[in-house]
Design a protein around this motif. Sequence first.
Motif, PDB file in Angstrom:
ATOM      1  N   GLY A  55     163.271  47.707  25.660  1.00  0.00           N
ATOM      2  CA  GLY A  55     163.783  48.982  25.153  1.00  0.00           C
ATOM      3  C   GLY A  55     164.319  48.882  23.749  1.00  0.00           C
ATOM      4  N   GLY A  56     164.788  50.008  23.247  1.00  0.00           N
ATOM      5  CA  GLY A  56     165.295  50.070  21.878  1.00  0.00           C
ATOM      6  C   GLY A  56     164.442  50.973  21.020  1.00  0.00           C
ATOM      7  N   SER A  57     164.939  51.241  19.817  1.00  0.00           N
ATOM      8  CA  SER A  57     164.264  52.199  18.941  1.00  0.00           C
ATOM      9  C   SER A  57     163.128  51.534  18.171  1.00  0.00           C
ATOM     10  CB  SER A  57     165.272  52.791  17.963  1.00  0.00           C
ATOM     11  OG  SER A  57     165.781  51.761  17.164  1.00  0.00           O
ATOM     12  N   GLY A  58     162.262  52.373  17.601  1.00  0.00           N
ATOM     13  CA  GLY A  58     161.212  51.891  16.721  1.00  0.00           C
ATOM     14  C   GLY A  58     160.021  51.304  17.448  1.00  0.00           C
ATOM     15  N   MET A  59     159.119  50.746  16.645  1.00  0.00           N
ATOM     16  CA  MET A  59     157.877  50.189  17.160  1.00  0.00           C
ATOM     17  C   MET A  59     157.741  48.751  16.682  1.00  0.00           C
ATOM     18  SD  MET A  59     156.434  52.647  18.861  1.00  0.00           S
ATOM     19  CE  MET A  59     154.663  52.867  18.889  1.00  0.00           C
ATOM     20  N   VAL A  60     156.952  47.986  17.407  1.00  0.00           N
ATOM     21  CA  VAL A  60     156.720  46.580  17.048  1.00  0.00           C
ATOM     22  C   VAL A  60     155.226  46.388  16.828  1.00  0.00           C
ATOM     23  CG1 VAL A  60     156.952  44.188  17.839  1.00  0.00           C
ATOM     24  CG2 VAL A  60     158.723  45.863  18.421  1.00  0.00           C
ATOM     25  N   MET A  61     154.857  45.699  15.768  1.00  0.00           N
ATOM     26  CA  MET A  61     153.441  45.446  15.499  1.00  0.00           C
ATOM     27  C   MET A  61     152.884  44.455  16.513  1.00  0.00           C
ATOM     28  SD  MET A  61     153.458  45.496  11.339  1.00  0.00           S
ATOM     29  CE  MET A  61     151.758  44.974  11.145  1.00  0.00           C
ATOM     30  N   LYS A  62     151.686  44.762  17.028  1.00  0.00           N
ATOM     31  CA  LYS A  62     151.085  44.004  18.119  1.00  0.00           C
ATOM     32  C   LYS A  62     150.578  42.632  17.652  1.00  0.00           C
ATOM     33  CE  LYS A  62     148.054  46.549  20.444  1.00  0.00           C
ATOM     34  NZ  LYS A  62     148.301  45.970  21.797  1.00  0.00           N
ATOM     35  N   ALA A  63     150.903  41.611  18.444  1.00  0.00           N
ATOM     36  CA  ALA A  63     150.507  40.235  18.124  1.00  0.00           C
ATOM     37  C   ALA A  63     148.985  40.069  18.099  1.00  0.00           C
ATOM     38  CB  ALA A  63     151.118  39.270  19.135  1.00  0.00           C
ATOM     39  N   ASP A  64     148.302  40.691  19.078  1.00  0.00           N
ATOM     40  CA  ASP A  64     146.852  40.468  19.192  1.00  0.00           C
ATOM     41  C   ASP A  64     146.087  41.011  17.988  1.00  0.00           C
ATOM     42  OD1 ASP A  64     147.579  43.033  20.021  1.00  0.00           O
ATOM     43  OD2 ASP A  64     146.100  43.150  21.642  1.00  0.00           O
ATOM     44  N   VAL A  65     146.488  42.191  17.499  1.00  0.00           N
ATOM     45  CA  VAL A  65     145.780  42.789  16.355  1.00  0.00           C
ATOM     46  C   VAL A  65     145.993  41.955  15.092  1.00  0.00           C
ATOM     47  CG1 VAL A  65     145.472  44.872  14.957  1.00  0.00           C
ATOM     48  CG2 VAL A  65     146.053  45.093  17.387  1.00  0.00           C
ATOM     49  N   ILE A  66     147.234  41.525  14.877  1.00  0.00           N
ATOM     50  CA  ILE A  66     147.534  40.691  13.699  1.00  0.00           C
ATOM     51  C   ILE A  66     146.776  39.362  13.783  1.00  0.00           C
ATOM     52  CG2 ILE A  66     149.370  39.360  12.555  1.00  0.00           C
ATOM     53  CD1 ILE A  66     151.239  41.756  13.290  1.00  0.00           C
ATOM     54  N   TYR A  67     146.698  38.802  14.980  1.00  0.00           N
ATOM     55  CA  TYR A  67     146.010  37.511  15.143  1.00  0.00           C
ATOM     56  C   TYR A  67     144.511  37.643  14.854  1.00  0.00           C
ATOM     57  CZ  TYR A  67     144.929  32.876  16.913  1.00  0.00           C
ATOM     58  OH  TYR A  67     144.503  31.571  17.019  1.00  0.00           O
ATOM     59  N   GLU A  68     143.908  38.747  15.265  1.00  0.00           N
ATOM     60  CA  GLU A  68     142.483  38.990  14.951  1.00  0.00           C
ATOM     61  C   GLU A  68     142.284  39.099  13.438  1.00  0.00           C
ATOM     62  OE1 GLU A  68     139.733  38.908  16.913  1.00  0.00           O
ATOM     63  OE2 GLU A  68     141.151  38.263  18.470  1.00  0.00           O
ATOM     64  N   ALA A  69     143.184  39.816  12.770  1.00  0.00           N
ATOM     65  CA  ALA A  69     143.096  39.951  11.302  1.00  0.00           C
ATOM     66  C   ALA A  69     143.224  38.580  10.643  1.00  0.00           C
ATOM     67  CB  ALA A  69     144.176  40.905  10.800  1.00  0.00           C
ATOM     68  N   TYR A  70     144.173  37.800  11.113  1.00  0.00           N
ATOM     69  CA  TYR A  70     144.400  36.450  10.576  1.00  0.00           C
ATOM     70  C   TYR A  70     143.162  35.567  10.771  1.00  0.00           C
ATOM     71  CZ  TYR A  70     145.957  31.594  10.570  1.00  0.00           C
ATOM     72  OH  TYR A  70     146.047  30.256  10.348  1.00  0.00           O
ATOM     73  N   LYS A  71     142.557  35.632  11.976  1.00  0.00           N
ATOM     74  CA  LYS A  71     141.383  34.783  12.260  1.00  0.00           C
ATOM     75  C   LYS A  71     140.217  35.083  11.323  1.00  0.00           C
ATOM     76  CE  LYS A  71     141.158  35.329  16.819  1.00  0.00           C
ATOM     77  NZ  LYS A  71     140.611  35.169  18.193  1.00  0.00           N
ATOM     78  N   SER A  72     140.163  36.320  10.805  1.00  0.00           N
ATOM     79  CA  SER A  72     139.051  36.697   9.913  1.00  0.00           C
ATOM     80  C   SER A  72     139.129  35.971   8.563  1.00  0.00           C
ATOM     81  CB  SER A  72     139.029  38.217   9.699  1.00  0.00           C
ATOM     82  OG  SER A  72     140.036  38.624   8.794  1.00  0.00           O
ATOM     83  N   ILE A  73     140.296  35.443   8.227  1.00  0.00           N
ATOM     84  CA  ILE A  73     140.474  34.770   6.918  1.00  0.00           C
ATOM     85  C   ILE A  73     141.074  33.377   7.059  1.00  0.00           C
ATOM     86  CG2 ILE A  73     140.682  36.825   5.475  1.00  0.00           C
ATOM     87  CD1 ILE A  73     143.918  35.805   5.961  1.00  0.00           C
ATOM     88  N   ARG A  74     141.333  32.932   8.276  1.00  0.00           N
ATOM     89  CA  ARG A  74     142.133  31.708   8.458  1.00  0.00           C
ATOM     90  C   ARG A  74     141.516  30.506   7.757  1.00  0.00           C
ATOM     91  NH1 ARG A  74     142.277  30.314  14.862  1.00  0.00           N
ATOM     92  NH2 ARG A  74     140.059  30.791  14.963  1.00  0.00           N
ATOM     93  N   ASN A  75     142.386  29.651   7.259  1.00  0.00           N
ATOM     94  CA  ASN A  75     141.979  28.483   6.486  1.00  0.00           C
ATOM     95  C   ASN A  75     143.063  27.417   6.645  1.00  0.00           C
ATOM     96  OD1 ASN A  75     141.761  26.629   4.241  1.00  0.00           O
ATOM     97  ND2 ASN A  75     140.421  28.111   3.239  1.00  0.00           N
ATOM     98  N   LYS A  76     142.660  26.238   7.122  1.00  0.00           N
ATOM     99  CA  LYS A  76     143.637  25.170   7.407  1.00  0.00           C
ATOM    100  C   LYS A  76     144.455  24.779   6.179  1.00  0.00           C
ATOM    101  CE  LYS A  76     140.714  22.154   9.284  1.00  0.00           C
ATOM    102  NZ  LYS A  76     139.459  22.844   9.660  1.00  0.00           N
ATOM    103  N   LYS A  77     143.848  24.941   4.999  1.00  0.00           N
ATOM    104  CA  LYS A  77     144.519  24.495   3.768  1.00  0.00           C
ATOM    105  C   LYS A  77     145.487  25.529   3.210  1.00  0.00           C
ATOM    106  CE  LYS A  77     140.690  21.518   2.383  1.00  0.00           C
ATOM    107  NZ  LYS A  77     139.462  21.493   1.544  1.00  0.00           N
ATOM    108  N   ALA A  78     145.461  26.745   3.771  1.00  0.00           N
ATOM    109  CA  ALA A  78     146.328  27.810   3.234  1.00  0.00           C
ATOM    110  C   ALA A  78     147.725  27.749   3.841  1.00  0.00           C
ATOM    111  CB  ALA A  78     145.697  29.169   3.495  1.00  0.00           C
ATOM    112  N   LYS A  79     148.718  28.170   3.043  1.00  0.00           N
ATOM    113  CA  LYS A  79     150.091  28.313   3.554  1.00  0.00           C
ATOM    114  C   LYS A  79     150.295  29.765   3.946  1.00  0.00           C
ATOM    115  CE  LYS A  79     153.873  26.065   2.444  1.00  0.00           C
ATOM    116  NZ  LYS A  79     154.902  25.408   1.613  1.00  0.00           N
TER     117      LYS A  79
END
Length: 240
Positions: A55-79
Amino acid sequence: MKFDVLTLFPEMFEPLNQSIIGRAVKEKLIEINLINIRDFSKDKHKKVDDTPYGGGSGMVMKADVIYEAYKSIRNKKAKVIYMSPQGKVLNQNKVVELSKEKHLIILCGHYEGIDQRVIDKIVDEEISIGDYVLTGGELPAMVLIDSVSRYIEGVLSENSTTEESFSQGILEYPQYTRPEIFEGVKIPEILQSGHHENINKWRRCEALKNTYYKRPELLENVKLSEEDKKYLENISKNKN
Ligand code: 4G3
């Protein structure tokens, strides 16, 4: 230097196409790749956030959607950096350190934040641009990109980062340009003397004076020469 930015608002990064950073992009000294997190929602309504568990106010960004976006560009050498008010506060030393990286992935949150599980899974470092809350991580990401890009070879004219504010831990000396007299106020006489050694000494003294009056706490973490200490003694006695 390559910056990948994971954001719900790629249009907010338009200002980076202007001025010095815009030129650096055009000259391929830096690359700014904007990834719209919403493109990775598998939901038919392109949903990217949800109500918080517990519960509580506001919204939280979904982990799965962010992870899919990240996987599209992921690179072991990046910080991977997450812009958040809970991060370590950015300073010029951190900026210089980050400028030595080849590839930064910057995650921008919105709403009340991001599901903690994806932060724990992909983020290397959490960074804040100061102790205040904004509506999103986009402005902080732009601050990071701008400050870091200034240290990439060719982005600024030679020497301009080595002499400036903070590079030596203290504030800058005052600058003057034409006209010689503005509203009855003449420029400091020494600047027309042509005596570069004296001009440098005067500038150092003015920089110390600026720091003493505006940001005295900076003087505690900086190494001062014997000459600097004499200037400061005089400044504190109000002789200058
Ligand atoms: C995460 C960064 C992101 C949690 C982000 C809010 C300020 C900063 C956000 C959260 C931000 C900063 C988005 N606001 N000081 N807002 O760098 O509560």
